[in-house]
Design a protein around this motif. Structure first.
Motif, PDB file in Angstrom:
ATOM      1  N   GLY A 119       0.819  -1.204   0.000  1.00  0.00           N
ATOM      2  CA  GLY A 119       0.000   0.000   0.000  1.00  0.00           C
ATOM      3  C   GLY A 119       0.849   1.248   0.000  1.00  0.00           C
ATOM      4  O   GLY A 119       1.858   1.315   0.710  1.00  0.00           O
ATOM      5  N   LYS A 120       0.461   2.205  -0.827  1.00  0.00           N
ATOM      6  CA  LYS A 120       1.089   3.529  -0.829  1.00  0.00           C
ATOM      7  C   LYS A 120       0.021   4.533  -0.406  1.00  0.00           C
ATOM      8  O   LYS A 120      -0.845   4.902  -1.196  1.00  0.00           O
ATOM      9  CB  LYS A 120       1.642   3.878  -2.218  1.00  0.00           C
ATOM     10  N   SER A 121       0.078   4.918   0.860  1.00  0.00           N
ATOM     11  CA  SER A 121      -0.881   5.890   1.383  1.00  0.00           C
ATOM     12  C   SER A 121      -0.416   7.324   1.180  1.00  0.00           C
ATOM     13  O   SER A 121      -1.226   8.254   1.283  1.00  0.00           O
ATOM     14  CB  SER A 121      -1.112   5.638   2.875  1.00  0.00           C
ATOM     15  N   GLY A 124      -2.028  10.548  -1.281  1.00  0.00           N
ATOM     16  CA  GLY A 124      -3.269  11.278  -1.012  1.00  0.00           C
ATOM     17  C   GLY A 124      -3.598  11.301   0.463  1.00  0.00           C
ATOM     18  O   GLY A 124      -2.779  10.922   1.311  1.00  0.00           O
ATOM     19  N   SER A 125      -4.806  11.715   0.789  1.00  0.00           N
ATOM     20  CA  SER A 125      -5.268  11.762   2.171  1.00  0.00           C
ATOM     21  C   SER A 125      -5.984  10.459   2.496  1.00  0.00           C
ATOM     22  O   SER A 125      -7.123  10.248   2.082  1.00  0.00           O
ATOM     23  CB  SER A 125      -6.220  12.945   2.385  1.00  0.00           C
ATOM     24  N   VAL A 126      -5.300   9.571   3.230  1.00  0.00           N
ATOM     25  CA  VAL A 126      -5.893   8.270   3.516  1.00  0.00           C
ATOM     26  C   VAL A 126      -7.140   8.418   4.394  1.00  0.00           C
ATOM     27  O   VAL A 126      -8.076   7.621   4.305  1.00  0.00           O
ATOM     28  CB  VAL A 126      -4.845   7.339   4.171  1.00  0.00           C
ATOM     29  N   ARG A 127      -7.191   9.460   5.223  1.00  0.00           N
ATOM     30  CA  ARG A 127      -8.377   9.677   6.052  1.00  0.00           C
ATOM     31  C   ARG A 127      -9.605   9.919   5.185  1.00  0.00           C
ATOM     32  O   ARG A 127     -10.713   9.451   5.502  1.00  0.00           O
ATOM     33  CB  ARG A 127      -8.140  10.841   7.009  1.00  0.00           C
ATOM     34  N   ASP A 128      -9.430  10.626   4.086  1.00  0.00           N
ATOM     35  CA  ASP A 128     -10.555  10.875   3.177  1.00  0.00           C
ATOM     36  C   ASP A 128     -10.859   9.646   2.322  1.00  0.00           C
ATOM     37  O   ASP A 128     -12.027   9.338   2.058  1.00  0.00           O
ATOM     38  CB  ASP A 128     -10.250  12.074   2.276  1.00  0.00           C
ATOM     39  N   GLY A 210       1.909   5.789   5.942  1.00  0.00           N
ATOM     40  CA  GLY A 210       3.147   5.433   5.260  1.00  0.00           C
ATOM     41  C   GLY A 210       2.934   4.384   4.197  1.00  0.00           C
ATOM     42  O   GLY A 210       1.817   3.940   3.929  1.00  0.00           O
ATOM     43  N   ASP A 211       4.049   3.984   3.587  1.00  0.00           N
ATOM     44  CA  ASP A 211       4.039   3.034   2.484  1.00  0.00           C
ATOM     45  C   ASP A 211       4.824   1.788   2.891  1.00  0.00           C
ATOM     46  O   ASP A 211       5.817   1.875   3.614  1.00  0.00           O
ATOM     47  CB  ASP A 211       4.691   3.642   1.240  1.00  0.00           C
ATOM     48  N   GLY A 212       4.371   0.629   2.395  1.00  0.00           N
ATOM     49  CA  GLY A 212       5.106  -0.583   2.727  1.00  0.00           C
ATOM     50  C   GLY A 212       4.575  -1.809   2.017  1.00  0.00           C
ATOM     51  O   GLY A 212       3.513  -1.793   1.395  1.00  0.00           O
ATOM     52  N   MET A 311      -1.277   0.609   4.710  1.00  0.00           N
ATOM     53  CA  MET A 311      -2.615   0.139   4.366  1.00  0.00           C
ATOM     54  C   MET A 311      -2.539  -1.073   3.440  1.00  0.00           C
ATOM     55  O   MET A 311      -1.717  -1.125   2.535  1.00  0.00           O
ATOM     56  CB  MET A 311      -3.397   1.253   3.673  1.00  0.00           C
ATOM     57  N   MET A 312      -3.397  -2.047   3.684  1.00  0.00           N
ATOM     58  CA  MET A 312      -3.520  -3.277   2.917  1.00  0.00           C
ATOM     59  C   MET A 312      -2.396  -4.276   3.200  1.00  0.00           C
ATOM     60  O   MET A 312      -2.426  -5.394   2.680  1.00  0.00           O
ATOM     61  CB  MET A 312      -3.578  -3.023   1.401  1.00  0.00           C
ATOM     62  N   ALA A 313      -1.414  -3.915   4.005  1.00  0.00           N
ATOM     63  CA  ALA A 313      -0.340  -4.851   4.352  1.00  0.00           C
ATOM     64  C   ALA A 313      -0.207  -5.066   5.850  1.00  0.00           C
ATOM     65  O   ALA A 313       0.384  -6.055   6.282  1.00  0.00           O
ATOM     66  CB  ALA A 313       0.990  -4.364   3.785  1.00  0.00           C
TER      67      ALA A 313
END
Length: 357
Positions: A119-121, A124-128, A210-212, A311-313
């Protein structure tokens, strides 16, 4: 050499390898393929398997994060275009991709599986973005973001007398302190609680953005023992879902987690480790109660989602971290939990055990 484990399924399946990226606030210079490929190479190298020797491949991700349809097809370049593979994808956290791969092995159609998620959050705005998973008629038009909804849950716990802000701060502090020994964590060591995001949650009570990437390899039966010195056997796994409408459930409890744990056999014997997908400190309170975890259980020794929440991981990472502790002998019986949706709406529970000498 080792004694038998109890199994409730047709085939014994184990996590034989786990790998993850360093979880970073931003990875602007990397595409999803460039993020995924090193992790896939690392997890396959740990088993000695080549891509062509994997019986099934399953991934988890979200097109909403990527901002384009069928984005997961691009990351298949990281797996390899040749030889042709048996492949599937879930628009969910990778923990659910692992469940699909586990089912595939149970059917006998594969003996090994590669599971990965990413996931690369940061773009953008992950909250939105997460508001798009809400009820489209009553909740989504109001745009309540993920932190606001988690704060509703936290306030319900405070009002019920099950926690307070001091206890929540202690959970956050313990998680980040444990993450000091995790080289992949995004936040490590002492992290100030900071200002209120939405009362009663402060910055320290919320997950980092974050991204991971994460990946695991599953294998069945004797093959698992050939690939791993101490496999982490999945002796139970189940997932359940609760009502979509937040007003239809008690936010201070998680009956879906409890039911999944019962069907996974969690309560048949004690566990020594629990990797809980609790992105907010208040959600650890709910999950501890639902799973009946006592003070002797090591909860999120990796730091958990409060230290790194790609996110997603993040859910797949919980399974991987629990399995890794069994691989290195730090745990004998562990529970791993993954969640999706607002306020712990969907929950997956996996019980993992190592062979007994």
């Amino acid at each position: 050499m080792t004694g038998p484990r109890t199994s409730r399924y047709a085939r014994d399946v184990a996590v034989v390898a786990f790998a993850q990226s360093d979880h970073l606030r931003r990875t602007d210079e990397l595409s999803e393929v460039e993020m995924v490929m090193p992790v896939l190479h690392e997890v396959l190298a740990a088993t000695g398997l080549k891509a062509g020797e994997i019986g099934f491949t399953c991934s988890g991700s979200s097109d909403y994060l990527a901002g384009r349809a069928f984005s997961f097809t691009m990351t298949l370049d990281g797996v390899g275009a040749w030889p042709p593979i048996s492949e599937s994808h879930v628009e969910m956290d990778g923990a659910w991709a692992l469940y699909e791969a586990w089912v595939k092995i149970q059917t006998g159609e594969a003996d090994t599986a590669l599971v990965y998620s990413y996931g690369k959050s940061s773009p953008g705005s992950v909250r939105d973005v997460l508001t798009r998973q809400l009820d489209p008629y009553y909740l989504a038009p109001l745009w309540p973001d993920s932190v606001a909804l988690a704060a509703l849950q936290a306030q319900a716990l405070v009002d019920a007398g099950e926690t307070d802000e001091t206890a929540l701060a202690a959970i956050a502090a313990r998680s980040r302190a444990d993450a000091a020994n995790n080289p992949h964590a995004q936040l490590r060591g002492a992290v100030p609680q900071g200002d209120y995001q939405v009362r009663p949650l402060r910055t320290g009570d919320c997950p980092p953005v974050g991204d991971g990437v994460a990946a695991v390899v599953l294998a069945a039966g004797d093959l698992a023992r050939q690939l791993c010195e101490r496999p982490a056997w999945i002796t139970g796994i189940d997932h359940r879902i609760e009502a979509h409408g937040l007003g239809l459930r008690d936010l201070t409890d998680s009956p879906s987690t409890r039911t999944a744990a019962q069907h996974a056999g969690l309560f048949d014997a004690p566990v020594d480790t629990a990797e809980l997908h609790a992105p907010f400190s208040s959600q650890e309170v709910v999950l501890r109660k639902a799973l009946g975890l006592g003070d002797t259980v090591a909860v999120n020794p990796s730091g958990g989602a409060l230290a790194a929440n790609p996110m997603m991981a993040a859910g797949l990472i919980r399974i991987g971290e629990a399995a890794a502790r069994i691989h290195r002998g730090a745990s004998d019986r562990a529970v791993a939990h993954a969640t999706s949706g607002p306020c712990l709406q969907q929950n997956l529970v996996a019980v993992l055990e190592g062979d007994r000498a």
